[in-house]
Write an enzyme that holds these catalytic residues in place. Structure first.
Site, PDB file in Angstrom:
ATOM      1  N   CYS A 113      17.778 -53.438   6.534  1.00 30.11           N
ATOM      2  CA  CYS A 113      17.441 -52.172   6.268  1.00 30.11           C
ATOM      3  C   CYS A 113      17.669 -51.426   4.846  1.00 30.11           C
ATOM      4  O   CYS A 113      17.136 -50.306   4.730  1.00 30.11           O
ATOM      5  CB  CYS A 113      19.053 -51.417   6.946  1.00 30.11           C
ATOM      6  SG  CYS A 113      19.000 -51.753   8.692  1.00 30.11           S
ATOM      7  N   HIS A 241      19.302 -44.712   4.111  1.00 29.42           N
ATOM      8  CA  HIS A 241      18.949 -45.484   5.548  1.00 29.42           C
ATOM      9  C   HIS A 241      18.912 -44.669   6.633  1.00 29.42           C
ATOM     10  O   HIS A 241      20.195 -44.243   6.985  1.00 29.42           O
ATOM     11  CB  HIS A 241      19.479 -46.870   5.510  1.00 29.42           C
ATOM     12  CG  HIS A 241      19.110 -47.608   6.820  1.00 29.42           C
ATOM     13  ND1 HIS A 241      18.082 -47.573   7.364  1.00 29.42           N
ATOM     14  CD2 HIS A 241      20.108 -48.051   7.715  1.00 29.42           C
ATOM     15  CE1 HIS A 241      18.221 -48.403   8.606  1.00 29.42           C
ATOM     16  NE2 HIS A 241      19.482 -48.587   8.606  1.00 29.42           N
ATOM     17  N   ASN A 271      16.284 -46.169  14.370  1.00 25.86           N
ATOM     18  CA  ASN A 271      16.731 -46.782  13.286  1.00 25.86           C
ATOM     19  C   ASN A 271      15.414 -47.890  13.155  1.00 25.86           C
ATOM     20  O   ASN A 271      15.172 -48.617  13.959  1.00 25.86           O
ATOM     21  CB  ASN A 271      17.858 -47.715  13.210  1.00 25.86           C
ATOM     22  CG  ASN A 271      18.311 -48.644  12.228  1.00 25.86           C
ATOM     23  OD1 ASN A 271      17.467 -48.899  11.432  1.00 25.86           O
ATOM     24  ND2 ASN A 271      19.663 -49.183  12.361  1.00 25.86           N
TER      25      ASN A 271
END
Length: 315
Positions: A113, A241, A271
């Site tokens: 990430c 993120h 995500n």
């Protein structure tokens, strides 16, 4: 020493949208359960005929067009991804081939990430050192391919997509557009976020990651601002993120970015791992939520447990 800047950005998401109601028909969950815990309402899911390099190439082509550059003008291609199933050729080479590039250096960067912000720093360093004049940086992941669709704690989180940036050398009289990186890791927490096994599957210790992000990230995010010579109140935008709205909103408040637009793309994209920061940043630019020259903090965190962030000037 010359600096670097982001000349343009671009993003791409698959057409298929998976809603919380759709997920409620697949696993024991509900729209209320998902939105109250992570803030996600929809996510885009790539089909079996849409590999990661295709997502990446679409985003890259948009960034190149926005920058007014041709593929032949790129010296280096960096693709941040953690969902490359094949080891060779790497994603960067496949993206270069899709775009018809004649001979750039090609490297993948797997920091999950935090991959895009690591790749952006690497591009900045390459330009500053004279190793490249123009770099294509892409964050792309197909998280649906590594999701366990029977595990409601993780499958509700993931989405697919890509975001890209064209990084160029600044003219001698220009102010650098990419600030110094603040990066690091917490090796003892490396297993808190995982994509492993055969076939590979995404898993995480959600509470451990949440506690770490809530307590430690405000400190390191402020340090990234300090490296750029700015106070958080000077920021026009914050792109963290896009993991969980319950992490993003409190972190932005604790950072003290009181005048900044905070990216909340997680609500519609989920995500998307390495794609999440460039995807969200590109949307802010496209929507006019931030203007050319505005300082924006980009900060990635997640797998390994790694983090990286820098203040950039909007293209």
């Amino acid at each position: 020493m010359i600096g670097s800047r982001i000349a343009a950005v671009g993003h791409y998401q698959p057409a298929r949208v998976l809603t919380n109601e759709d997920l409620a028909g697949m696993v024991d969950t509900s729209d209320a359960w998902i939105t109250s815990r992570v803030g996600i309402r929809t996510r885009h899911i790539a089909g079996p005929d849409e590999p990661v390099d295709e997502l990446a190439a679409h985003a890259a082509a948009k960034a190149l067009a926005a920058a007014g550059r041709t593929p032949a003008e790129i010296n280096l291609v960096l693709v941040a991804t953690s969902t490359a199933i094949d080891r060779s050729p790497n994603m960067a080479a496949r993206v270069a081939a899709r775009l018809g590039m004649p001979g750039p250096a090609v490297m993948d960067i797997n920091v999950v990430c935090a991959g895009f912000t690591h790749a952006l720093a690497t591009a900045d360093h390459a330009v500053r050192a004279g190793g490249a004049q123009r770099v294509l940086v892409v964050g792309a992941d197909k998280m649906s391919e590594v999701a366990d669709w029977t595990d409601r704690s993780t499958c509700v989180l993931v989405g697919d997509g890509a975001g890209a940036a064209v990084v160029e050398a600044c003219a001698p009289q220009e102010r650098a557009g990419i600030g110094p990186v603040l990066w690091g890791s917490v090796p003892e927490m490396g297993n808190a976020v995982r994509i492993e096994g055969t076939p590979p599957r995404f898993a995480q210790e959600g509470q451990s990651v949440y506690r770490w992000a809530a307590t430690q990230l405000p400190v390191v995010a402020r340090q990234a601002c300090e490296k750029a010579g700015l106070a958080p109140a000077d920021l026009a935008g914050v792109v963290l993120h896009q993991a969980n709205l319950r992490i993003i909103e409190p972190l932005a408040r604790r950072l003290g970015a009181v005048n900044a637009v905070v990216a909340r793309d997680v609500t519609e994209s989920g995500n998307t791992s390495a794609a999440s920061i460039p995807l969200a940043f590109s949307k802010l630019v496209e929507q006019g939520a931030v203007s050319t020259g505005d300082p924006v903090l980009l900060f990635g965190f997640g797998g390994n447990l790694s983090y990286a962030g820098q203040v950039v000037r909007c293209p």
